[in-house]
Enzyme design. Structure first.
Site, PDB file in Angstrom:
ATOM      1  N   SER A  64       0.770  -1.130   0.071  1.00  0.00           N
ATOM      2  CA  SER A  64      -0.072   0.103  -0.073  1.00  0.00           C
ATOM      3  C   SER A  64       0.692   1.257  -0.123  1.00  0.00           C
ATOM      4  O   SER A  64       1.983   1.327   0.658  1.00  0.00           O
ATOM      5  CB  SER A  64      -0.890   0.057   1.436  1.00  0.00           C
TER       6      SER A  64
HETATM    7  N1  SAH Z   1      -1.071  -4.554   3.893  1.00  0.00           N
HETATM    8  C1  SAH Z   1      -0.363  -4.698   2.759  1.00  0.00           C
HETATM    9  C2  SAH Z   1      -1.204  -4.316   1.711  1.00  0.00           C
HETATM   10  C3  SAH Z   1      -1.197  -5.728   0.543  1.00  0.00           C
HETATM   11  S1  SAH Z   1      -2.442  -5.579  -0.872  1.00  0.00           S
HETATM   12  C4  SAH Z   1       0.927  -4.249   2.552  1.00  0.00           C
HETATM   13  O1  SAH Z   1       1.116  -3.369   3.463  1.00  0.00           O
HETATM   14  O2  SAH Z   1       1.902  -4.519   1.818  1.00  0.00           O
HETATM   15  C5  SAH Z   1      -3.696  -6.427  -0.301  1.00  0.00           C
HETATM   16  C6  SAH Z   1      -3.588  -7.811   0.214  1.00  0.00           C
HETATM   17  O3  SAH Z   1      -4.846  -8.643   0.529  1.00  0.00           O
HETATM   18  C7  SAH Z   1      -3.078  -8.676  -0.842  1.00  0.00           C
HETATM   19  O4  SAH Z   1      -1.786  -9.552  -0.467  1.00  0.00           O
HETATM   20  C8  SAH Z   1      -3.957  -9.839  -1.208  1.00  0.00           C
HETATM   21  O5  SAH Z   1      -3.557 -10.959  -1.594  1.00  0.00           O
HETATM   22  C9  SAH Z   1      -4.640  -9.925   0.160  1.00  0.00           C
HETATM   23  N2  SAH Z   1      -5.946 -10.342   0.017  1.00  0.00           N
HETATM   24  C10 SAH Z   1      -6.985 -10.367  -0.741  1.00  0.00           C
HETATM   25  N3  SAH Z   1      -8.146 -11.051  -0.696  1.00  0.00           N
HETATM   26  C11 SAH Z   1      -7.910 -11.685   0.851  1.00  0.00           C
HETATM   27  C12 SAH Z   1      -8.779 -12.358   1.571  1.00  0.00           C
HETATM   28  N4  SAH Z   1      -9.897 -12.749   1.154  1.00  0.00           N
HETATM   29  N5  SAH Z   1      -8.106 -12.583   2.774  1.00  0.00           N
HETATM   30  C13 SAH Z   1      -6.988 -12.380   3.127  1.00  0.00           C
HETATM   31  N6  SAH Z   1      -6.036 -11.788   2.166  1.00  0.00           N
HETATM   32  C14 SAH Z   1      -6.693 -11.190   1.039  1.00  0.00           C
END
Ligand code: SAH
EC number: 2.1.1.77
Length: 213
Positions: A64
């Site tokens: 993010s």
């Molecule tokens: N907090 C992270 C943001 C990653 S982007 C950071 O700081 O890097 C969002 C993430 O949510 C992705 O890795 C994706 O695989 C995950 N995601 C999507 N749907 C999900 C679900 N149903 N349960 C858990 N994780 C999920």
């Protein structure tokens, strides 16, 4: 890659940008200054790590944007030893910021590739969530509920009911809601049945997906 004085200098500049953009919580700003974001990115992106931008982290996912991490962390109002559930571990950057804020963190990721990477990466970085879980965040984590706060870091087409149900009274759910763009939304649990809802600006996240691996 290491964390050097040069990186720290860049983090201070990034922190100033976030303050200019309206982040007011000094604890959040201090956490951003401490967590070495460049170590959460592929080394080829090192030069971009302290720009206020999202970046690819593999498995079609992104780390993010720092402003988004700061904004969500601020809305969560983390207090020392709060028990926080994070949905979407991704790179682990937001996890590290929550830990830096003094939270006890449970974090769920549905992509096994990212989950496995973090199994090795977290201990190496000294990042110690209470538990990193491979699973479907739509269901929350009933085993450890209720939580002081829940933060969803992917765009949710709907607000999953289990997440509201797993908040303590007074607990906060920070969740970007929408399909193309998302409205940052805060739910505060007022009582067993009442939730206060507040909406903030528009953001852009990768989608929160159902667990159909
Ligand atoms: N907090 C992270 C943001 C990653 S982007 C950071 O700081 O890097 C969002 C993430 O949510 C992705 O890795 C994706 O695989 C995950 N995601 C999507 N749907 C999900 C679900 N149903 N349960 C858990 N994780 C999920």
């Amino acid at each position: 890659m290491k964390d050097t004085l040069k990186h720290r200098g860049k983090r201070n500049l990034l922190a100033n940008i976030l303050i200019e953009k309206g982040i007011e919580d000094t604890k959040v700003i201090e956490a951003i200054k401490k967590v070495p974001r460049h170590l959460f990115l592929d080394s080829s992106f090192e030069d971009h790590a302290y720009q206020d931008k999202a970046f690819p982290i593999g498995a079609e996912q992104t780390i993010s944007q720092p402003y988004t991490v700061a904004f969500q962390s601020q809305l969560l109002e983390v207090k020392q030893n709060d028990v926080i559930l994070e949905i979407g571990t991704g790179s682990g950057y937001q996890t590290a910021v929550l830990l830096q804020l003094g939270a006890r963190v449970y974090t769920i990721e549905r992509q096994s590739q990212l989950f496995k990477k973090n199994k090795l990466f977290f201990p190496k970085m000294g990042i110690r969530p209470k538990k990193a879980i491979l699973g479907d965040g739509y269901k929350g984590y009933p085993e450890e509920a209720p939580f002081d706060g829940i933060i969803v870091t992917a765009g949710a087409p709907i607000v999953p009911k289990p997440l509201l149900a797993q908040l303590k009274i007074g607990g906060r759910l920070v969740i970007p809601v929408g399909v193309e763009d998302q409205i940052m939304t805060l739910f505060v649990r007022k009582s067993e049945l009442e939730f206060e809802k507040q909406e903030f600006g528009s953001f852009k996240f990768v989608p929160l997906l159902e667990n159909k691996n």
